[in-house]
Design a protein around this motif. Structure first.
Motif, PDB file in Angstrom:
ATOM      1  N   SER A   1       0.838  -1.205   0.000  1.00 32.91           N
ATOM      2  CA  SER A   1       0.000   0.000   0.000  1.00 32.91           C
ATOM      3  C   SER A   1       0.870   1.251   0.000  1.00 32.91           C
ATOM      4  CB  SER A   1      -0.946   0.004   1.212  1.00 32.91           C
ATOM      5  OG  SER A   1      -0.228  -0.120   2.425  1.00 32.91           O
ATOM      6  N   GLY A   2       1.981   1.209   0.726  1.00 32.58           N
ATOM      7  CA  GLY A   2       2.914   2.341   0.732  1.00 32.58           C
ATOM      8  C   GLY A   2       3.624   2.515  -0.594  1.00 32.58           C
ATOM      9  N   TYR A   3       4.058   1.401  -1.197  1.00 33.80           N
ATOM     10  CA  TYR A   3       4.741   1.479  -2.496  1.00 33.80           C
ATOM     11  C   TYR A   3       3.798   2.021  -3.570  1.00 33.80           C
ATOM     12  CZ  TYR A   3       7.533  -2.024   0.004  1.00 33.80           C
ATOM     13  OH  TYR A   3       8.259  -2.707   0.943  1.00 33.80           O
ATOM     14  N   LEU A   4       2.564   1.539  -3.544  1.00 30.99           N
ATOM     15  CA  LEU A   4       1.582   1.992  -4.543  1.00 30.99           C
ATOM     16  C   LEU A   4       1.271   3.475  -4.364  1.00 30.99           C
ATOM     17  CD1 LEU A   4      -0.770  -1.123  -4.462  1.00 30.99           C
ATOM     18  CD2 LEU A   4       0.579  -0.361  -6.425  1.00 30.99           C
ATOM     19  N   ALA A   5       1.184   3.907  -3.112  1.00 28.39           N
ATOM     20  CA  ALA A   5       0.948   5.323  -2.854  1.00 28.39           C
ATOM     21  C   ALA A   5       2.121   6.157  -3.371  1.00 28.39           C
ATOM     22  CB  ALA A   5       0.752   5.566  -1.361  1.00 28.39           C
ATOM     23  N   LEU A   6       3.333   5.690  -3.099  1.00 33.88           N
ATOM     24  CA  LEU A   6       4.533   6.405  -3.541  1.00 33.88           C
ATOM     25  C   LEU A   6       4.607   6.470  -5.061  1.00 33.88           C
ATOM     26  CD1 LEU A   6       7.143   7.765  -2.536  1.00 33.88           C
ATOM     27  CD2 LEU A   6       8.262   5.526  -2.694  1.00 33.88           C
ATOM     28  N   MET A   7       4.313   5.365  -5.716  1.00 36.50           N
ATOM     29  CA  MET A   7       4.348   5.343  -7.180  1.00 36.50           C
ATOM     30  C   MET A   7       3.256   6.229  -7.773  1.00 36.50           C
ATOM     31  SD  MET A   7       5.435   1.417  -8.227  1.00 36.50           S
ATOM     32  CE  MET A   7       4.568   0.519  -6.943  1.00 36.50           C
ATOM     33  N   THR A   8       2.150   6.327  -7.073  1.00 39.50           N
ATOM     34  CA  THR A   8       1.082   7.226  -7.517  1.00 39.50           C
ATOM     35  C   THR A   8       1.544   8.674  -7.477  1.00 39.50           C
ATOM     36  OG1 THR A   8      -0.663   5.733  -6.747  1.00 39.50           O
ATOM     37  CG2 THR A   8      -1.253   8.050  -7.032  1.00 39.50           C
ATOM     38  N   ILE A   9       2.181   9.052  -6.381  1.00 39.39           N
ATOM     39  CA  ILE A   9       2.668  10.427  -6.226  1.00 39.39           C
ATOM     40  C   ILE A   9       3.714  10.776  -7.286  1.00 39.39           C
ATOM     41  CG2 ILE A   9       4.003  11.941  -4.689  1.00 39.39           C
ATOM     42  CD1 ILE A   9       2.555  10.560  -2.353  1.00 39.39           C
ATOM     43  N   PHE A  10       4.547   9.789  -7.631  1.00 42.15           N
ATOM     44  CA  PHE A  10       5.584  10.024  -8.636  1.00 42.15           C
ATOM     45  C   PHE A  10       5.106   9.682 -10.050  1.00 42.15           C
ATOM     46  CE2 PHE A  10       8.183  10.249  -4.898  1.00 42.15           C
ATOM     47  CZ  PHE A  10       9.249  11.071  -5.254  1.00 42.15           C
ATOM     48  N   ALA A  11       3.805   9.526 -10.211  1.00 45.54           N
ATOM     49  CA  ALA A  11       3.164   9.360 -11.527  1.00 45.54           C
ATOM     50  C   ALA A  11       3.680   8.155 -12.310  1.00 45.54           C
ATOM     51  CB  ALA A  11       3.332  10.631 -12.359  1.00 45.54           C
ATOM     52  N   PHE A  12       3.868   7.025 -11.633  1.00 47.63           N
ATOM     53  CA  PHE A  12       4.228   5.788 -12.330  1.00 47.63           C
ATOM     54  C   PHE A  12       3.022   5.304 -13.141  1.00 47.63           C
ATOM     55  CE2 PHE A  12       7.908   5.932  -9.910  1.00 47.63           C
ATOM     56  CZ  PHE A  12       8.712   4.811 -10.045  1.00 47.63           C
ATOM     57  N   PRO A  13       3.235   4.704 -14.302  1.00 49.58           N
ATOM     58  CA  PRO A  13       2.120   4.120 -15.062  1.00 49.58           C
ATOM     59  C   PRO A  13       1.483   2.974 -14.277  1.00 49.58           C
ATOM     60  CG  PRO A  13       4.076   4.363 -16.443  1.00 49.58           C
ATOM     61  CD  PRO A  13       4.506   4.616 -15.025  1.00 49.58           C
ATOM     62  N   VAL A  14       0.179   2.794 -14.426  1.00 50.99           N
ATOM     63  CA  VAL A  14      -0.535   1.717 -13.738  1.00 50.99           C
ATOM     64  C   VAL A  14       0.060   0.357 -14.095  1.00 50.99           C
ATOM     65  CG1 VAL A  14      -2.750   0.510 -13.587  1.00 50.99           C
ATOM     66  CG2 VAL A  14      -2.687   3.001 -13.498  1.00 50.99           C
TER      67      VAL A  14
END
Length: 248
Positions: free
Chosen positions: A32-45
């Motif tokens: 959940s933390g990694y996904l949140a971090l990747m969301t903030i840094f605009a990683f592709p789904v």
């Protein structure tokens, strides 16, 4: 990590270590933390789900090792939930959700994760009670299905349930959750592969960074570590990411 600039790579790596450290310290893989971090840094789904599953495998196994060696793992509490969660996670790994639906469901799960870090779902230990098998199977199936579809391990959901029901102590729930996360992540990854998809190269770059935080977190968490300030900061970050996912 060509997805990020040089400055952002440093910032992202530091944040990833902190997240892996904190989650491993409480027996979680950190998805959940990694996904949140990747969301903030605009990683592709397309990169988010496999990356979270991959990092979960490493960090949850490290966390489980430290808690297991301290004799906190109780197999009788693990199996009732895992029996149904593993095949459900495998099925969920096959599922590729529409990007919009994926972000909304993930956003709602992240809200739950953030609230737990704020202490809202941190239930006090109760006198141990016996868990009913049908109930455990149903809970395990639901968590497993979500795990496979979203790329989480499910420990962020399972551990407060264990504490609320009085099935385990805090340390025992951490040990159970860490292995629960590992098997669900493995099943979800297997379903992901058999669904004809592959792990992006960028995902593997994240592994050694997360492992550093995972080793430190597992070592301190299984012993005596607790840091409310870090939990509050991480909860705030995850809550911000959930808002970004639900309301782009």
């Amino acid at each position: 990590m060509s997805l990020l600039s040089s400055e952002n790579i440093i910032l992202f790596s530091f944040a990833l270590i902190v997240i892996a450290f904190l989650y491993s310290s409480v027996g979680h893989g950190g998805a959940s933390g990694y996904l949140a971090l990747m969301t903030i840094f605009a990683f592709p789904v397309a990169i988010m789900k496999p990356s979270a599953l991959l990092l979960n495998l490493f960090v949850s196994s490290i966390s489980f090792f430290f808690y297991y060696r301290m004799n906190y793992f109780k197999p009788k509490l693990f199996y009732p939930f895992a029996i149904a969660s593993v095949p459900a996670a495998f099925i969920g790994g096959f599922v590729t959700l529409d990007n919009t639906i994926y972000k909304i469901i993930l956003g709602l799960v992240l809200v739950f994760a953030a609230l737990r870090l704020f202490g809202i779902f941190n239930f006090k230990e109760k006198e141990a009670v016996e868990i009913k098998l049908p109930f455990a199977l149903a809970i395990g199936f639901i968590i497993g299905l979500l795990s496979g579809m979203l790329g989480i391990g499910g420990g962020i959901i399972l551990s407060p349930i264990l504490l609320f029901l009085g099935c385990a102590t805090v340390k025992e729930s951490a040990a159970i959750s860490s292995l629960f996360i590992f098997v669900n992540s493995f099943a979800g990854m297997l379903g992901f592969f058999l669904g004809g998809k592959t792990i992006p190269t960028e995902s593997f770059y994240l592994v050694p960074i997360a492992v550093i935080g995972g080793v430190l977190g597992g070592f301190y968490g299984s012993g005596y570590f607790s840091n409310k300030t870090l939990k509050f900061v991480l909860g705030t970050v995850i809550l911000m990411a959930s808002i970004k996912l639900i309301f782009p």
